[in-house]
Design a protein around this motif. Structure first.
Motif, PDB file in Angstrom:
ATOM      1  N   ILE A   1       0.834  -1.196   0.000  1.00  0.00           N
ATOM      2  CA  ILE A   1       0.000   0.000   0.000  1.00  0.00           C
ATOM      3  C   ILE A   1       0.875   1.257   0.000  1.00  0.00           C
ATOM      4  O   ILE A   1       0.595   2.224  -0.690  1.00  0.00           O
ATOM      5  N   SER A   2       1.930   1.227   0.797  1.00  0.00           N
ATOM      6  CA  SER A   2       2.887   2.342   0.867  1.00  0.00           C
ATOM      7  C   SER A   2       4.241   1.764   1.267  1.00  0.00           C
ATOM      8  O   SER A   2       4.382   0.555   1.407  1.00  0.00           O
ATOM      9  N   ASP A   3       5.226   2.634   1.457  1.00  0.00           N
ATOM     10  CA  ASP A   3       6.550   2.160   1.872  1.00  0.00           C
ATOM     11  C   ASP A   3       6.493   1.317   3.142  1.00  0.00           C
ATOM     12  O   ASP A   3       7.313   0.430   3.337  1.00  0.00           O
ATOM     13  N   THR A   4       5.514   1.608   4.021  1.00  0.00           N
ATOM     14  CA  THR A   4       5.475   0.928   5.313  1.00  0.00           C
ATOM     15  C   THR A   4       4.183   0.162   5.585  1.00  0.00           C
ATOM     16  O   THR A   4       4.017  -0.368   6.670  1.00  0.00           O
ATOM     17  N   LEU A   5       3.276   0.075   4.624  1.00  0.00           N
ATOM     18  CA  LEU A   5       1.993  -0.589   4.858  1.00  0.00           C
ATOM     19  C   LEU A   5       1.746  -1.661   3.808  1.00  0.00           C
ATOM     20  O   LEU A   5       1.871  -1.414   2.605  1.00  0.00           O
ATOM     21  N   THR A   6       1.405  -2.875   4.283  1.00  0.00           N
ATOM     22  CA  THR A   6       1.060  -3.984   3.403  1.00  0.00           C
ATOM     23  C   THR A   6      -0.305  -4.536   3.798  1.00  0.00           C
ATOM     24  O   THR A   6      -0.707  -4.484   4.960  1.00  0.00           O
ATOM     25  N   ARG A   7      -1.024  -5.057   2.809  1.00  0.00           N
ATOM     26  CA  ARG A   7      -2.325  -5.691   3.024  1.00  0.00           C
ATOM     27  C   ARG A   7      -2.182  -7.166   2.680  1.00  0.00           C
ATOM     28  O   ARG A   7      -1.775  -7.519   1.578  1.00  0.00           O
ATOM     29  N   TRP A   8      -2.497  -8.054   3.637  1.00  0.00           N
ATOM     30  CA  TRP A   8      -2.316  -9.491   3.496  1.00  0.00           C
ATOM     31  C   TRP A   8      -3.658 -10.213   3.393  1.00  0.00           C
ATOM     32  O   TRP A   8      -4.604  -9.878   4.104  1.00  0.00           O
TER      33      TRP A   8
ATOM     34  N   GLU B   1      15.149   2.793   4.159  1.00  0.00           N
ATOM     35  CA  GLU B   1      15.208   2.431   5.576  1.00  0.00           C
ATOM     36  C   GLU B   1      13.933   2.880   6.272  1.00  0.00           C
ATOM     37  O   GLU B   1      13.317   3.878   5.901  1.00  0.00           O
ATOM     38  N   VAL B   2      13.557   2.116   7.300  1.00  0.00           N
ATOM     39  CA  VAL B   2      12.401   2.436   8.130  1.00  0.00           C
ATOM     40  C   VAL B   2      12.836   2.305   9.577  1.00  0.00           C
ATOM     41  O   VAL B   2      13.473   1.312   9.956  1.00  0.00           O
ATOM     42  N   GLU B   3      12.504   3.309  10.367  1.00  0.00           N
ATOM     43  CA  GLU B   3      12.757   3.262  11.814  1.00  0.00           C
ATOM     44  C   GLU B   3      11.466   3.636  12.528  1.00  0.00           C
ATOM     45  O   GLU B   3      10.868   4.658  12.224  1.00  0.00           O
ATOM     46  N   GLY B   4      11.044   2.802  13.455  1.00  0.00           N
ATOM     47  CA  GLY B   4       9.830   3.081  14.215  1.00  0.00           C
ATOM     48  C   GLY B   4       8.597   3.241  13.355  1.00  0.00           C
ATOM     49  O   GLY B   4       7.672   3.960  13.699  1.00  0.00           O
ATOM     50  N   GLY B   5       8.577   2.566  12.203  1.00  0.00           N
ATOM     51  CA  GLY B   5       7.424   2.617  11.316  1.00  0.00           C
ATOM     52  C   GLY B   5       7.422   3.796  10.357  1.00  0.00           C
ATOM     53  O   GLY B   5       6.477   3.978   9.603  1.00  0.00           O
ATOM     54  N   THR B   6       8.495   4.601  10.356  1.00  0.00           N
ATOM     55  CA  THR B   6       8.572   5.785   9.506  1.00  0.00           C
ATOM     56  C   THR B   6       9.767   5.677   8.564  1.00  0.00           C
ATOM     57  O   THR B   6      10.881   5.389   9.017  1.00  0.00           O
ATOM     58  N   PRO B   7       9.540   5.898   7.245  1.00  0.00           N
ATOM     59  CA  PRO B   7      10.684   5.894   6.322  1.00  0.00           C
ATOM     60  C   PRO B   7      11.698   6.960   6.721  1.00  0.00           C
ATOM     61  O   PRO B   7      11.334   8.054   7.147  1.00  0.00           O
ATOM     62  N   VAL B   8      12.972   6.623   6.587  1.00  0.00           N
ATOM     63  CA  VAL B   8      14.062   7.524   6.948  1.00  0.00           C
ATOM     64  C   VAL B   8      14.662   8.084   5.671  1.00  0.00           C
ATOM     65  O   VAL B   8      15.004   7.331   4.761  1.00  0.00           O
ATOM     66  N   ASP B   9      14.796   9.386   5.609  1.00  0.00           N
ATOM     67  CA  ASP B   9      15.425  10.026   4.458  1.00  0.00           C
ATOM     68  C   ASP B   9      16.868  10.340   4.816  1.00  0.00           C
ATOM     69  O   ASP B   9      17.139  11.213   5.626  1.00  0.00           O
ATOM     70  N   ARG B  10      17.781   9.587   4.237  1.00  0.00           N
ATOM     71  CA  ARG B  10      19.212   9.790   4.489  1.00  0.00           C
ATOM     72  C   ARG B  10      19.816  10.768   3.489  1.00  0.00           C
ATOM     73  O   ARG B  10      21.018  10.929   3.441  1.00  0.00           O
ATOM     74  N   GLY B  11      18.960  11.360   2.639  1.00  0.00           N
ATOM     75  CA  GLY B  11      19.441  12.362   1.700  1.00  0.00           C
ATOM     76  C   GLY B  11      20.077  11.794   0.443  1.00  0.00           C
ATOM     77  O   GLY B  11      20.793  12.486  -0.255  1.00  0.00           O
ATOM     78  N   THR B  12      19.794  10.511   0.140  1.00  0.00           N
ATOM     79  CA  THR B  12      20.329   9.932  -1.085  1.00  0.00           C
ATOM     80  C   THR B  12      19.196   9.400  -1.938  1.00  0.00           C
ATOM     81  O   THR B  12      18.137   9.044  -1.431  1.00  0.00           O
TER      82      THR B  12
END
Length: 179
Positions: free
Chosen positions: A40-47, A147-158
Motif C-alpha cells: 500500500i505504501s513504503d510501510t503498509l502492506t495488506r495481506w 530504511e524504516v525506523e519506528g514505522g517511519t521511512p528515513v530520508d538519508r538524503g540519497t
C-alpha cells in the motif's frame, strides 16, 4: 501467543536475499497459505492468507527496515501477528536468514496447530521454498533499499532511499529503477 524461530542458509549474496525479501507481493510464490500481499505504501502492506482453511485479511506495518540487515513488521488490524527477519552474510555468495514470528492463534484449529508445531513446520517449509525460489533465479525480482525506523521511512538524503516498492518500478542504489 505462539512464537516461531527458524533459520536457513541460502546460496546467494546477502543483498540478493534481502532485496528479494523486500518484494512482499512475491510472497505467494514461496509462502504456502499466503494468497496475496499488496504493498500500500513504503510501510503498509495488506495481506490475505488461507492457512488450513482459515482465511484472514489484515494490514501490517513495516516497523524497521535496514538494507541487508533486517525487516520487521507488526499487524495493525485483523489479527495479532509480528515478526523480524534478519540477514547475515556468511561469505560473498551465502546468507543466513533468521525469522522470529509471534502470532495469536484465534480459532480452535489454529490453537491446536500451534500446540503441535504445525506453524513451525509451515515457516520452515516456506523458508525452504524461498531458498529454492531465490537460488533458482540467482537474482531478485526487484528491490527497495530504503530504511524504516519506528514505522517511519528515513530520508538519508540519497536517491537510493527514496521511492516506493510498488509494481512498475522500485528504486535501487544510485537512484535507478528496476521494472
Amino acid at each position: 501467543m505462539a512464537t516461531i524461530d527458524e533459520t536457513i542458509d541460502v546460496d546467494v549474496p546477502v543483498r540478493t536475499a534481502y532485496d528479494q525479501w523486500t518484494q512482499f507481493e512475491e510472497f505467494p510464490h514461496f509462502m504456502d497459505g499466503v494468497k496475496e500481499v499488496k504493498q500500500i505504501s513504503d510501510t503498509l502492506t495488506r495481506w490475505v492468507t488461507d492457512i488450513q482453511g482459515v482465511e484472514r485479511e489484515f494490514d501490517a506495518s513495516i516497523r524497521e527496515q535496514q538494507p541487508d540487515v533486517v525487516v520487521a513488521w507488526s499487524s495493525i488490524d485483523g489479527t495479532t501477528h509480528s515478526g523480524r527477519v534478519t540477514f547475515e552474510p556468511l561469505g560473498p555468495g551465502s546468507t543466513r536468514i533468521t525469522t522470529h514470528i509471534e502470532w495469536e492463534p484465534g480459532s480452535f484449529k489454529e490453537k491446536i496447530g500451534a500446540a503441535v508445531g504445525a506453524d513451525d513446520r509451515q515457516v520452515k517449509k516456506d523458508l525452504h521454498r524461498f531458498k529454492e525460489f531465490i537460488e533458482s533465479r540467482r537474482t531478485e525480482t526487484g528491490a527497495w533499499r530504503g530504511e524504516v525506523e519506528g514505522g517511519t521511512p528515513v530520508d538519508r538524503g540519497t536517491a537510493a532511499t527514496g521511492g516506493t516498492a510498488f509494481p512498475g518500478g522500485t528504486p535501487v542504489e544510485g537512484g535507478t529503477t528496476t521494472p
